[in-house]
Design an enzyme around this catalytic site. Structure first.
Site, PDB file in Angstrom:
ATOM      1  N   GLU A  49       0.825  -1.208   0.000  1.00 41.88           N
ATOM      2  CA  GLU A  49       0.000   0.000   0.000  1.00 41.88           C
ATOM      3  C   GLU A  49       0.862   1.263   0.000  1.00 41.88           C
ATOM      4  OE1 GLU A  49      -3.112   0.496  -0.475  1.00 41.88           O
ATOM      5  OE2 GLU A  49      -3.710  -1.610  -0.524  1.00 41.88           O
ATOM      6  N   TYR A 132      -6.804   6.496   4.242  1.00 35.91           N
ATOM      7  CA  TYR A 132      -7.023   5.460   3.224  1.00 35.91           C
ATOM      8  C   TYR A 132      -6.179   4.221   3.509  1.00 35.91           C
ATOM      9  CZ  TYR A 132      -6.087   2.593  -0.743  1.00 35.91           C
ATOM     10  OH  TYR A 132      -5.897   1.476  -1.518  1.00 35.91           O
ATOM     11  N   ASP A 150      -9.948   4.309  -2.988  1.00 37.30           N
ATOM     12  CA  ASP A 150      -8.841   4.876  -3.756  1.00 37.30           C
ATOM     13  C   ASP A 150      -9.402   5.445  -5.053  1.00 37.30           C
ATOM     14  OD1 ASP A 150      -9.343   2.706  -5.389  1.00 37.30           O
ATOM     15  OD2 ASP A 150      -7.299   1.914  -5.338  1.00 37.30           O
ATOM     16  N   CYS A 202     -14.053  -0.848 -15.271  1.00 43.41           N
ATOM     17  CA  CYS A 202     -14.609   0.508 -15.125  1.00 43.41           C
ATOM     18  C   CYS A 202     -13.483   1.532 -15.266  1.00 43.41           C
ATOM     19  CB  CYS A 202     -15.330   0.643 -13.785  1.00 43.41           C
ATOM     20  SG  CYS A 202     -16.410   2.075 -13.672  1.00 43.41           S
ATOM     21  N   CYS A 209     -18.568  -1.774 -20.091  1.00 45.59           N
ATOM     22  CA  CYS A 209     -19.784  -1.941 -19.295  1.00 45.59           C
ATOM     23  C   CYS A 209     -20.476  -3.279 -19.540  1.00 45.59           C
ATOM     24  CB  CYS A 209     -20.747  -0.788 -19.567  1.00 45.59           C
ATOM     25  SG  CYS A 209     -20.091   0.831 -19.078  1.00 45.59           S
ATOM     26  N   CYS A 212     -19.244  -5.781 -17.113  1.00 47.87           N
ATOM     27  CA  CYS A 212     -19.219  -5.372 -15.705  1.00 47.87           C
ATOM     28  C   CYS A 212     -20.271  -6.113 -14.892  1.00 47.87           C
ATOM     29  CB  CYS A 212     -19.464  -3.866 -15.606  1.00 47.87           C
ATOM     30  SG  CYS A 212     -19.468  -3.265 -13.902  1.00 47.87           S
ATOM     31  N   CYS A 218     -25.941   0.033 -12.175  1.00 50.43           N
ATOM     32  CA  CYS A 218     -25.166   1.253 -12.385  1.00 50.43           C
ATOM     33  C   CYS A 218     -26.027   2.344 -13.012  1.00 50.43           C
ATOM     34  CB  CYS A 218     -23.973   0.955 -13.288  1.00 50.43           C
ATOM     35  SG  CYS A 218     -22.939   2.411 -13.611  1.00 50.43           S
TER      36      CYS A 218
END
Length: 355
Positions: A49, A132, A150, A202, A209, A212, A218
């Protein structure tokens, strides 16, 4: 606040669909455990991270593997020499992260008995661990329910809920929306699934899409233009600064210096440089007296808050020159192993090409 999904059932369907997709399509990354398995080593999660802040997965993957081969656990990293670690970090950028990395490792050893805190609150008390990063470590390494947002997650959620307010003002709404769909179980897998979805499906431009798992829920997809979200305000132009890099040769070696521990590129091995100013400073503040000549062309580099254009000056030195504290004479043929920050590595390549 953005409207929530139609019901708690829909929110559960989002999490279920996403986790099923993740079980089949999760990226194979060296700091991850496979989906649905025991949580990975907190050390590896934390290290990844920190490395991934402002840096791509493609860049981090090999560097992460180098780090864990050299420092396989928090104890070995805490014992690392500061200068050695800074050299190993070269090329990853944002060098304050490297200073915080070793400070955090030492804090985990001295203040927490060698074990990372398992809560967001405890993790936020560590050097270099913000909101975060604390949420990501708590969810991924300890299975805690934490809201992890994020850039990839923010994009997915802005489209899923059709949040049209421009960033960064939209972040409170995006976080609240993410909270509404984060499950109690497998929160770490959910966070990583959202990251993977944003990375592979995405995407910022031309999102896929039809592939997805969340398209049925969505709102931006339903409105027919998901690519317009999230809305970003135009970036202000970065100020331009100028400087001169000095290349001093002696017996097949080049003079390197250690930058001050505080400030930009602090503690890093570097080529000597004069002041960075609003106009070209020319040969101001060379590291030693000599017959300096300018090399044609410049080196350009972009930092977070400004752009830098560097002229290149070259001179030769005798064997008694450049022996100040922090000075090193480094073999020119082996300059790539010096661990120079990117801006100085660029300058070294330009000067060597110029002959």
């Amino acid at each position: 606040m953005p409207a929530k999904l139609p019901s708690d059932i829909a929110a559960r369907q989002v999490a279920g669909n996403l986790l099923a997709w993740y079980d089949a399509h999760a990226r194979d990354l060296p700091w991850r455990s496979p989906p649905g398995t025991n949580a990975p080593d907190p050390y590896r999660v934390w290290l990844s991270e920190i490395m991934l802040q402002q840096t791509t997965v493609a860049t981090v993957r090999p560097r992460f593997e180098e780090f864990v081969a050299r420092w396989p656990d928090i104890e070995s990293l805490a014992k690392a020499d500061d200068a050695t670690l800074m050299t190993a970090w070269a090329g990853l950028g944002y060098y304050a992260r490297a200073r915080n990395l070793i400070a955090c490792a030492r804090a985990v050893i001295s203040e927490h008995g060698g074990a990372f805190p398992a809560t967001e609150e405890g993790l936020r008390g560590l050097p270099g661990v913000g909101a975060y990063t604390a949420a990501a470590i708590a969810a991924i390494a300890f299975g805690a329910r934490a809201v992890v947002v994020d850039a990839n997650v923010a994009r997915v959620v802005a489209r899923l809920f059709a949040i049209a307010e421009p960033l960064p003002a939209a972040m409170p709404d995006i976080r609240a929306a993410t909270d509404s769909i984060t499950p109690d179980a497998r929160a770490g897998d959910f966070a990583q699934a959202m990251m993977d979805l944003g990375s592979s499906i995405c995407t910022p431009r031309s999102p896929h899409c039809l592939s997805c798992p969340l398209s049925a829920h969505c709102r931006a997809y339903g409105e027919g233009d998901p690519e317009r979200l999230p809305v970003k305000r135009p970036k202000a132009g970065k100020p331009q600064r100028y400087g001169t890099i000095f290349w001093v040769e002696r017996d097949g070696q080049v003079l390197l210096v250690r930058r001050p521990p505080k400030g930009l590129l602090g503690g890093m091995r570097a080529l000597p440089t004069g002041p960075w100013a609003d106009s070209p400073p020319g040969l101001a503040d060379p590291p030693l007296a000599g017959a300096w000549r300018m090399v044609g062309g410049t080196v350009d580099h972009v930092f977070t808050h400004f752009r830098l254009e560097l002229a290149l000056a070259v001179a030769s030195a005798d064997r008694h020159s450049g022996n100040g504290i922090g000075d090193e004479w480094w073999p020119i043929a082996d300059i790539e192993s010096a661990g120079l920050p990117t801006v100085f590595a660029k300058a070294a390549r330009a000067i060597r090409r110029a002959g």
